[in-house]
Design a protein around this motif. Structure first.
Motif, PDB file in Angstrom:
ATOM      1  N   PRO A   1      13.616 -36.122 -91.439  1.00 16.26           N
ATOM      2  CA  PRO A   1      12.354 -36.519 -90.806  1.00 16.26           C
ATOM      3  C   PRO A   1      11.799 -37.817 -91.390  1.00 16.26           C
ATOM      4  CG  PRO A   1      11.978 -34.777 -92.416  1.00 16.26           C
ATOM      5  CD  PRO A   1      13.458 -34.961 -92.333  1.00 16.26           C
ATOM      6  N   VAL A   2      11.160 -38.599 -90.561  1.00 16.67           N
ATOM      7  CA  VAL A   2      10.395 -39.781 -91.003  1.00 16.67           C
ATOM      8  C   VAL A   2       9.091 -39.799 -90.214  1.00 16.67           C
ATOM      9  CG1 VAL A   2      12.244 -41.353 -91.734  1.00 16.67           C
ATOM     10  CG2 VAL A   2      11.608 -41.207 -89.304  1.00 16.67           C
ATOM     11  N   ILE A   3       8.135 -40.563 -90.718  1.00 14.69           N
ATOM     12  CA  ILE A   3       6.894 -40.756 -89.967  1.00 14.69           C
ATOM     13  C   ILE A   3       6.626 -42.259 -89.918  1.00 14.69           C
ATOM     14  CG2 ILE A   3       4.443 -40.203 -89.789  1.00 14.69           C
ATOM     15  CD1 ILE A   3       4.994 -37.748 -91.622  1.00 14.69           C
ATOM     16  N   PHE A   4       6.715 -42.820 -88.723  1.00 14.65           N
ATOM     17  CA  PHE A   4       6.468 -44.248 -88.528  1.00 14.65           C
ATOM     18  C   PHE A   4       5.104 -44.450 -87.878  1.00 14.65           C
ATOM     19  CE2 PHE A   4       9.975 -47.263 -89.260  1.00 14.65           C
ATOM     20  CZ  PHE A   4      10.924 -46.406 -89.787  1.00 14.65           C
ATOM     21  N   PRO A   5       4.482 -45.606 -88.151  1.00 12.60           N
ATOM     22  CA  PRO A   5       3.201 -45.899 -87.500  1.00 12.60           C
ATOM     23  C   PRO A   5       3.357 -45.951 -85.979  1.00 12.60           C
ATOM     24  CG  PRO A   5       3.585 -47.425 -89.325  1.00 12.60           C
ATOM     25  CD  PRO A   5       4.863 -46.677 -89.108  1.00 12.60           C
TER      26      PRO A   5
END
Lengths: 500, 500
Positions: B77-81
């Motif tokens: 998982p990643v969280i990008f703007p």
């Protein structure tokens, strides 16, 4: 050969840290974000960061924990649009005043100009309460308790800091409506209990709930209660806050119902906002040490890393096989386990997983294979005391036990540190002196009503100290004390602290 | 008395539906969205809807299922703007051409004009790949496989429809980078397998993967593969799509590494995008019946509802007690259970929970109490055949069995319907005829390369039929057939259908 050694040393440095968290907090934090690959500040929108897998995984686990707690307490999930028409903001006048300077505006799509300006939600009261007004018709529709897990955007002008403050951050917002004020007050208490259950009991972050002074309330709220914790540089960080909205919004958004006498009644509301990404930042800073981050066992992306110690050429195959079988056994227990068979040296691997805070490391060399055991090392213990030789058949029980002990030690350290940073002061001189060494300082203070703001401003301008409010639980009242600023009668003990 | 009866009838009507899904699909869908309280279209931004708790809960469960599958397959998982600078979009020219008309733009914050125009992400290639370029330095950084669960915004000019198409929707996007083309192709196949595992095996939605024609690819992709399913009105709905990006983006965003000879190599990329909110819409439409929605057992917010049948005044307390003990037993099995003790009539309650698709209803009256049993009714069975008398001690086993059978029936009905709507046509006349009764129609067709677009345009203009592409698995090749439009040699069998 020389080149290779230099390369090894360089990559070794890339993952090894030894920074005192208390002394050099900023350097510690920036290094840890980088080495443990938690975030990347190189994203090309100012104030926005990328959250990398190691942090994203923990944040996901934290969301699950918080959502479970909210659902246990009767909140139901909803998903609201992120776009809110400008006209909705204009309805509650305190709210619009508070949030307008921070709102990102969308005015175009494709090549067209939109008919109406849309805000990127900075918080969702003005999106949700117009719908509450449609959903609530009778007393049978109450209480209404919903939450959403989402991001919000705020055009921060203060310095941003990964996880602590950024222009897009990740939170949960829970919103409620009740028939009576009493139920709304009970909800605020329940919000504090949920914070206790999750933020303290699960994430092991100690905090104090304060009732914020009149001049520091959520825009549009009657009362604001917020949990403050302390960072290693002794500054406070605000964690979840819960707001008693009273009937301010319900009157503005016409959220009401007809009572049994056919008379219109407005609902009583609350909202609660745990900022998960910020709590993650707090967790990193509170539990980490000079070697990297630490996390409560349940929230680490990997619980256990197995590292083969391949010294003798001959035994390599034997050790590898043994590692695989141990890996299988432990994975079957349900632990998130990694067998690190990369070509790096054991020392490199130790540092790599230590900086990431994996709570249990298992080392397997020829000795372990021959004895049918494994060596267990605990992340938070010093090199010499951290190793335990454990028989494979005892692993299940032993890991459960050690995980629990690990969490207890984390919790104890966090509480000790937090309490050690609290004190009280009874004069301006004492306050000035103690502000160097302490985080939260209790002082006798005139008032947290509007008339106390002048004294608060003095403390802020002269000592950079913010009045955080009065303790919500176990609040003492001063007896015959004077406010240390204006010398008038002190109605309250307030806590002051430096903040980001 | 009369007033009360009218009230009862009115509230009864509010939750009772009897609409033929095939004959009046639009009415069926709008009614079900409303009665089961899945969404609210009254939110005051055009094309945006509110997702209410009953749907939000299922969508959350669907996300969890999909995320587990992605993580099992090595995605992290990643969280990008959500905000992407305009200049990032301008880097890949096909991509900017494809998405520009759909982008919402942010140009102001607070009272300030931003230095740079920011897009609300319509998809995240241009946000992510600049970071990939920083993260990937050597072959050791490959493969890179990440995903994020998020919303995207697209300024749709086509008619919006809740869950099917809206200006903000909820999806997962998975992005990868590999050292070789071969691995990228394997990833595309893995994406199709994941779709099979989740969308078909878990959500029970049948579909066919098509390779899209050249003129219908994802902007910037070399090849696009997309899963199509059919709605009750015989129109196709596109479900997850996976795209072989080749080196288009990696060259544009400079994502590469130095190979062992010190030469720069660009990575091979893919991206995959299951739109969870749309898949939810498909699930509702495929499994529902004239009485409301149905969902595979695991994805229903409530598995079991217990309804007390309180006929005789005297036995009420006995029945209530028995209901509570059954509730406790079943909850302890781990099922999401509700005991409906509201003041509504049993008939009202049956409809209320049926329209929401709760798979198992338990009725408890005096007869059940006296026999130590419960009556079990299954959501998908007709009134007379749906009831079973089960002893309390057999409940655990019986519920597990019935849940499984329920899912099997759901799956079989879905497959039968899907297959029944497929056919083939070998002339324009036959196609025109069959398009009235079928959904996906196989036809011999000149080509899915650029030169086939004229024939496709003809089918679209004249019959509103879209060329969906060639089947990815078990694709037949036509032998000595002519394209039914241009009469030139047919290189392919393509499938055509009407779409939203």
């Amino acid at each position: 050969m020389f080149k290779q050694r230099v390369f090894i040393i360089l990559t070794y440095l890339k993952i090894y840290m030894n920074i005192d968290k208390q002394k050099n907090f900023s350097e510690w934090y920036n290094t840890v974000l980088d080495l443990a690959e938690l975030s990347d500040i190189r994203y090309n929108v100012k104030g926005c960061i990328v959250i990398r897998p190691w942090a994203a995984k923990t944040i996901k686990l934290m969301y699950e924990e918080y959502e479970k707690e909210l659902e246990r307490n009767g909140h139901k999930p909803v998903i609201f649009p992120a776009l809110i028409p400008k006209k909705n903001f204009d309805i509650e006048k305190e709210h619009v005043k508070g949030f307008s300077p921070e709102v990102f505006w969308v005015e175009k799509a494709g090549k067209e100009k939109l008919e109406e300006k849309l805000a990127l939600r900075p918080t969702s009261e003005t999106a949700m309460y117009q719908m509450f007004s449609l959903w609530i018709q009778g007393i049978v529709d109450l209480p209404l308790k919903v939450y959403q897990s989402c991001q919000v955007w705020r055009y921060e002008t203060k310095a941003t800091k990964p996880f602590f403050r950024s222009r897009e951050f990740y939170w949960i917002e829970a919103h409620t409506a009740f028939a009576t004020e009493k139920e709304a007050i009970e909800q605020v208490k329940q919000d504090m209990q949920m914070t206790e259950h999750v933020v303290f009991e699960k994430f092991k972050i100690p905090f104090i709930f304060f009732q914020r002074p009149e001049w520091d309330k959520f825009p549009g709220a009657q009362k604001t209660f917020a949990a403050d914790t302390l960072m290693p540089d002794k500054k406070v960080l605000q964690l979840p806050s819960t707001h008693l909205l009273g009937q301010n919004f319900s009157k503005a958004f016409d959220v009401g119902y007809l009572n049994s006498e056919g008379k219109k009644e407005y609902v009583w509301q609350t909202c609660y906002g745990p900022a998960i990404s910020r709590i993650y930042g707090a967790m990193i800073c509170i539990h980490g040490d000079e070697r990297g981050i630490m996390l409560p066992f349940e929230f680490c992306p990997v619980h256990i890393v197995i590292i083969p110690i391949l010294t003798k050429e001959v035994a390599q195959e034997k050790i590898t096989q043994y590692c695989h079988s141990v890996y299988k056994i432990i994975s079957n227990f349900g632990y998130r386990t990694i067998l690190d068979e990369s070509e790096n040296t054991p020392g490199y691997k130790y540092n790599y997983w230590e900086v990431r805070g994996v709570p249990i490391r298992i080392e397997i060399g020829i000795k372990e294979v021959e004895e049918g055991k494994v060596t267990l090392a605990l992340r938070d213990k010093k090199e010499k005391e951290q190793k335990l030789l454990v028989a494979v058949e005892d692993l299940s029980q032993r890991i459960r036990f050690e995980a629990n002990e690990f969490n207890k030690r984390l919790e104890k350290r966090a509480i000790d540190t937090f309490q050690g940073l609290q004190t009280s002061a009874y004069s301006i001189e004492e306050l000035e002196q103690k502000a160097k060494d302490f985080g939260l300082i209790k002082i006798p203070f005139c008032s947290i009503e509007a008339n106390g703001e002048t004294c608060a401003k003095f403390l802020k301008d002269k000592y950079s100290l913010d009045v955080r409010g009065i303790k919500y639980l176990d609040a003492e009242k001063p007896i015959e004390r004077k406010c240390i600023v204006c010398k008038k009668e002190a109605k309250e003990f307030v806590y002051v602290a430096k903040q980001y």
